[in-house]
Structure formats: C-alpha cells, structure tokens
Design an enzyme around this catalytic site. Structure first.
Site, short mmCIF file in Angstrom:
data_model
loop_
_atom_site.label_atom_id
_atom_site.label_comp_id
_atom_site.label_asym_id
_atom_site.label_seq_id
_atom_site.Cartn_x
_atom_site.Cartn_y
_atom_site.Cartn_z
N GLU A 154 0.80 -1.23 0.00
CA GLU A 154 0.00 0.00 0.00
C GLU A 154 0.84 1.28 0.00
OE1 GLU A 154 -3.86 -1.76 2.39
OE2 GLU A 154 -2.16 -1.10 3.59
C1 TNX Z 1 -4.34 -4.16 4.73
S1 TNX Z 1 -2.71 -6.54 4.44
C2 TNX Z 1 -3.08 -3.89 5.22
C3 TNX Z 1 -2.94 -3.42 6.60
C4 TNX Z 1 -4.27 -3.26 7.27
C5 TNX Z 1 -5.15 -4.42 6.91
C6 TNX Z 1 -6.45 -4.43 7.63
C7 TNX Z 1 -1.63 -5.48 4.27
C8 TNX Z 1 -0.35 -5.92 3.77
N1 TNX Z 1 -1.93 -4.21 4.56
O1 TNX Z 1 -2.24 -2.18 6.60
O2 TNX Z 1 -4.05 -3.22 8.65
O3 TNX Z 1 -5.38 -4.37 5.55
O4 TNX Z 1 -7.12 -5.63 7.41
#
Ligand code: TNX
Length: 562
Positions: free
Chosen positions: A355
């Site tokens: 992300e």
């Molecule tokens: C996605 S899964 C994220 C996290 C969040 C999560 C909540 C991932 C690699 N990144 O930053 O906490 O969703 O479910």
C-alpha cells in the site's frame, strides 16, 4: 486415617465407602478418549485399544542427554505438574526407556518425514527442514515414548501428547483425574516448512507478556514462525539506537489516541528467546516505503517535503512514505535493518512494501530493489508483501501473498523468476476479519471469515499457476486497528488459528471439515480450563459439560483416510 475396623470380617463404613468408590471409579472412569482429538491432524495414527496407559504419580520423564532435548523434557514436566500435582522429575540417559513413565528420545536416524522437502533460505545455511520437525509418539502399557531427529520434533510430539490427555491437564492447580492416554502409535510430520501467524503491534501496542501468551498459542498448534509487524503510521515499536526518536517520538501514539509504547532491545530479545524456546522463529517487519508516518513525525528529513506530518491515530492507509529520492533514506533503512537483523537470529527480514500508493512504477521497484540488497548484505533473506512482485528477483526472496482472488499474474511471474510464497489470503487467513456481522471487533473488507471459511482452502493450490513446491507455507495475520487487549487478540485468534495451523501442518489426505470440526470442539474445554478467551463459533459442536467427550469411537484405520 479412619478408626480401625470393628473386626476383620466387618469393615467400617469409611473403608466400605472407599472400596465402593474405588470400584465405581474403575468401572465408571472414562477409558482413554479413543477418538484422537488432536489439532492439527497427525499424519498417521495406529490405535491400540489394548495399550491404554495412565500416568502414575511417581512417573519419571527421561530424556536423551542433549540439552535441547532435556529442555523439552523440562517443558513437558512444567505442562503436567500444575494439574497433576505430581513431581515428575526429569532425568537423562544414553538410551532413554519409558520404564512406566515418559521417554523423549533424540534419534537422528529416525528419518521422520525425511521424504519431505527442505527449503534452503540462502542465509547462513539456514534451512527450514520439515523432515526434521517430524516425530513418533508410542503409547503402550509400559509408558510413553516420543522419538524425533531434533528437539523441535520432540517438542511437537509433546504438544500432541498434551492434547491426548484429559482437558483437565490445562488446570493451573491440582485436580483429581485419571490421566489416561489412548494406546497406539502416531507418526507425524508437517506439510509446509513455514507455519506462521502475524501480530500487528503497531496499530495498538501490546506488552511483552501478551506477545509471550500469543507464542504459547502458536506453539500449541505447531506453528513455527511469529511475524511481528513492528512499524506503521500509528507507531514505531522497536528501539533503534542510531535513530532514537523513532521510539521516543514515533512510539508514543496508537490508533484511537492511546499512549502507544515500544519494545526496548531487551524486550525484543526476550520475545525472540521465549519464541525460540518454543521452536518459533521471529520474523520482524519494518514496513517500507509506505506505512511510515510515525517515522516521519520523528525524523522529518525522511519525508518527501522535509516537513514533519502530524502524528496519525486513525485507520486509513496509503498516504505516507519515506523519500525514495533522498540518499539519507537509504542510510536510515540500512541502520534500522542492520540493528534489527543483529537482534534477530532467524533468517527472515520482512520489509513490508504494501500500500505505498504514492510511490509508483519504477520509483517503487527501484526502492524495493535497493532495500532487498541491503537485506541480502546483512546475510538475511528478504520477505515482503506481494506488492514487491514486480521488483527484480533476488536470491531466496519470499513474497507474502495477501490477495483475495487467486488469479495474480504479477505474483505468478515473480514466482517464475524464483520467488517463493507465504500464502495469507485476505478472505481466508486474515484473523482481523469478523466471524459474523455481529462480531464486536474486526474488519470486513475481505468478507466475513467463519471457521469453515478459515479451514476450507488449500495453501498448496490456492494461487493459480503457482506450483506447490514454490509455497513455503501459510500465515494468519492479525491486524489490530480494532484490537486493544489480549482478550481481543484471543477472541479473533481462537478458534481460527488452529484451522490455519492445520492447513500448514497436516497432509491434505486428512483434510475433512466434519472431522476437523469435531476435533476442534475438543479444544474448547482446554481453553476454558486454561482461562483463554475464544469465540464460541456456532458451527462447532462445543461440548456442553466442561469435560472432554469420552466416546470410544476411534477410527479403526489410519486417520489419514477421512
Ligand atoms: C491491509 S494486508 C493492510 C494493513 C491493514 C489491513 C487491515 C496489508 C499488507 N496491509 O495495513 O491493517 O489491511 O485488514
């Protein structure tokens, strides 16, 4: 002692009562529960109903003289002493024999699971060797023998032994119970070398004691990796001497405005060594280049505009990033990863990579490639979320796949170039997803995950066009935006963690929902007795009485046939 009998022919009432109680006890005492309610399901079970065994009060635990084996023997004694009240002394011998008690035998020619593959992770010759984690458990009238090629194998044999005892064995204080074990032999070894869970200690901070308790839960179900998500926008949780404000400034916040916190190096090492004593390797994650607001608050020089952002205590993602165009950023990364690597005996360093919405295309892959090399130069193996996939391959690299749709050509391409996968499908393995709409905490962006959904998938085939050989294993992540206490953690972990653990450990031949559901039900009274919080998932037939079921319905053939 009651008063003497009135005459040899006429025993007094107390003696009669005792005799009656004894006879009734023998008649009514449950036989060893011949349904082996073990989770994860063992590979092979050969029951022998004529060979049930009862732990005597004077039992001795005898182990091979190897210090790691003796440590497992002592752990076994510590598991059994509180509820039994027995002394259970531990001794060593060149050739340990049960002699009416329990023998732990280290035998490197045991060859348990040796046909399975091992994964060379490239770092300092470290291998994840699933053959080495196998064990054999023999329960016969003359006692119990656990045989394994390594202390890890003995440890897993001990976890099985523990689950075969009545649920009352979980009691923290002595109880009267017939400590019976069902006769027979179990031969067992894991399917995958990597079996893990992740705890996000960044969104909310959790004390060392809470983390140790999570380690206990992992160990119970034969998981062997604990991934700690140590840094995120809301807080930086690991002390770094060369950049002290990461914790003194960046560690003082968390989601919702609480005080946050951080682990000193000694705290972290305590977690690492407690985990190691439970045959669990810690995988530390420093999430880069995104999810870094807490670092930018502490060190604005890392920010793209060199201005400190306000501390962040919300739950949005994808807005922050360290400046990929500034050399100072790479000094920071090398310093942080260097210090974390030095504290971490395991081979894997997780660099996040998820992300980072504002670091795109070649800027992103260029950043990742530099950080991957930093990790390799530290003698460690790099792991990252599957967003790393487009970056160049680097020997040994591992991607953690968290998609919700098994079609992922970019990840498949990275696997073709040599990457291996840890699979954590968001819609099956994410422990922060709610069980049902009324679950008081958790998310639902990847859907609801009831126990069946957590169990009903296959890590070996889940990502289309990724061969099972490229799958190192499985991990269940627990993100903690809505999780604020150990009880919250346990509520989301149990009973789904055992489902994921079974996918990682058990051979596919044992995969069977109805059978799993019944075995899992047997864990409920254990958790209750041990004071562990869990979600009473309605699809699991939890026993109503606080005792383990005593039916004698052990399968007549190997349990490997569902
Ligand atoms: C996605 S899964 C994220 C996290 C969040 C999560 C909540 C991932 C690699 N990144 O930053 O906490 O969703 O479910």
């Amino acid at each position: 002692m009651a008063r003497a009998p009135l005459s040899p022919e006429e025993p007094d009432a107390a003696t009669l009562a005792r005799a009656a109680e004894q006879t009734a006890g023998t008649l009514l005492a449950p036989a060893a529960p011949h349904r082996l309610a073990v989770v994860p399901a063992p590979q092979q079970v050969q029951p022998d109903p004529t060979a049930d065994w009862v732990l005597p009060a004077d039992a001795v635990i005898v182990s091979s003289a190897d210090p790691a084996a003796l440590a497992v023997a002592e752990q076994l004694a510590q598991l059994l002493r509180p509820a039994t009240g027995y002394p259970l002394p531990v001794t060593d011998a060149t050739t340990p024999e049960p002699a009416g008690g329990i023998a732990l035998v280290l035998d490197d020619s045991a060859g348990l699971g040796a046909e399975s593959y091992s994964a060379d992770l490239g770092a300092e010759g470290y291998r994840l060797d699933i053959g080495a984690e196998g064990y054999r458990l023999d329960i016969a009238t003359d006692g119990v023998r656990v045989t394994a090629a390594t202390a890890a194998g003995l440890f897993y044999g001990v976890q099985t032994l523990r689950q075969l005892l009545p649920a009352a064995i979980e009691s923290p204080s002595p109880v009267t119970e017939r400590w019976a074990l069902p006769g027979g032999a179990i031969t067992d070894a894991p399917r995958f070398p990597y079996r893990g869970a992740m705890l996000d200690v960044a969104r909310h901070f959790f004390a060392v004691e809470d983390v140790l308790r999570v380690v206990d839960h992992l160990a119970r179900y034969k998981l062997n990796h604990l991934h700690l998500h140590l840094t995120d926008d809301q807080g930086w949780r690991i002390a770094v001497d060369s950049w002290p404000k990461l914790t003194t400034v960046g560690g003082t916040t968390e989601v919702g405005g609480g005080p946050g916190g951080h682990y000193t190096k000694a705290d972290y090492q305590r977690i690492v060594s407690y985990a190691a004593a439970h045959h669990i390797t810690v995988v530390p994650e420093i999430d880069l280049p995104g999810h870094t607001n807490s670092a930018l608050v502490a060190y604005p020089e890392l920010a793209p505009d060199k201005i400190a952002p306000p501390p962040y205590t919300g739950t949005e993602v994808g807005f922050s990033y360290v400046d990929p165009a500034d050399e100072r950023t790479y000094d920071f990364v090398a310093d942080v990863l260097g210090e974390v690597a030095a504290l971490t005996p395991g081979p894997l360093l997780h660099i996040g990579g998820d992300e980072a919405f504002k670091v795109k295309g070649e800027v992103y892959t260029g950043f990742v490639e530099r950080v991957q090399r930093i990790v390799a130069d530290l003698g460690k193996t790099v792991v990252g979320w599957h967003q790393l996939a487009p970056a160049a391959h680097l020997d040994g690299r591992v991607l953690q796949w968290w998609g919700t749709n098994g079609e992922d050509p970019t990840t498949v391409d990275a696997v073709r170039r040599g990457a291996r996968l840890i699979v954590s499908p968001g819609n099956h393995a994410y422990l922060d997803m709610k069980y049902a709409p009324d679950t008081p905490i958790g998310h639902d962006w990847a859907g609801l995950i009831d126990v069946r959904k957590a169990y009903d998938w296959d890590p070996g085939t889940h990502v289309a066009d990724v061969p099972a050989e490229a799958v190192l294993g499985v991990e269940a992540p627990l993100w903690t935006e809505s999780v604020t206490s150990l009880a919250d953690i346990e509520l989301l972990l149990l009973p789904r963690l055992p489902a994921i653990a079974e996918l990682g450990w058990s051979t596919r031949a044992t995969h069977n929902w109805a059978d799993f559901r019944d075995r899992l039900a047997g864990q409920g009274p254990r958790w209750t007795t041990a004071g562990i919080t869990f979600h009473r998932a309605p699809e699991i037939p939890w026993p109503t009485a606080p005792t383990i079921p005593t039916q004698r319905n052990m399968p007549q053939t190997d349990t490997a046939t569902p």
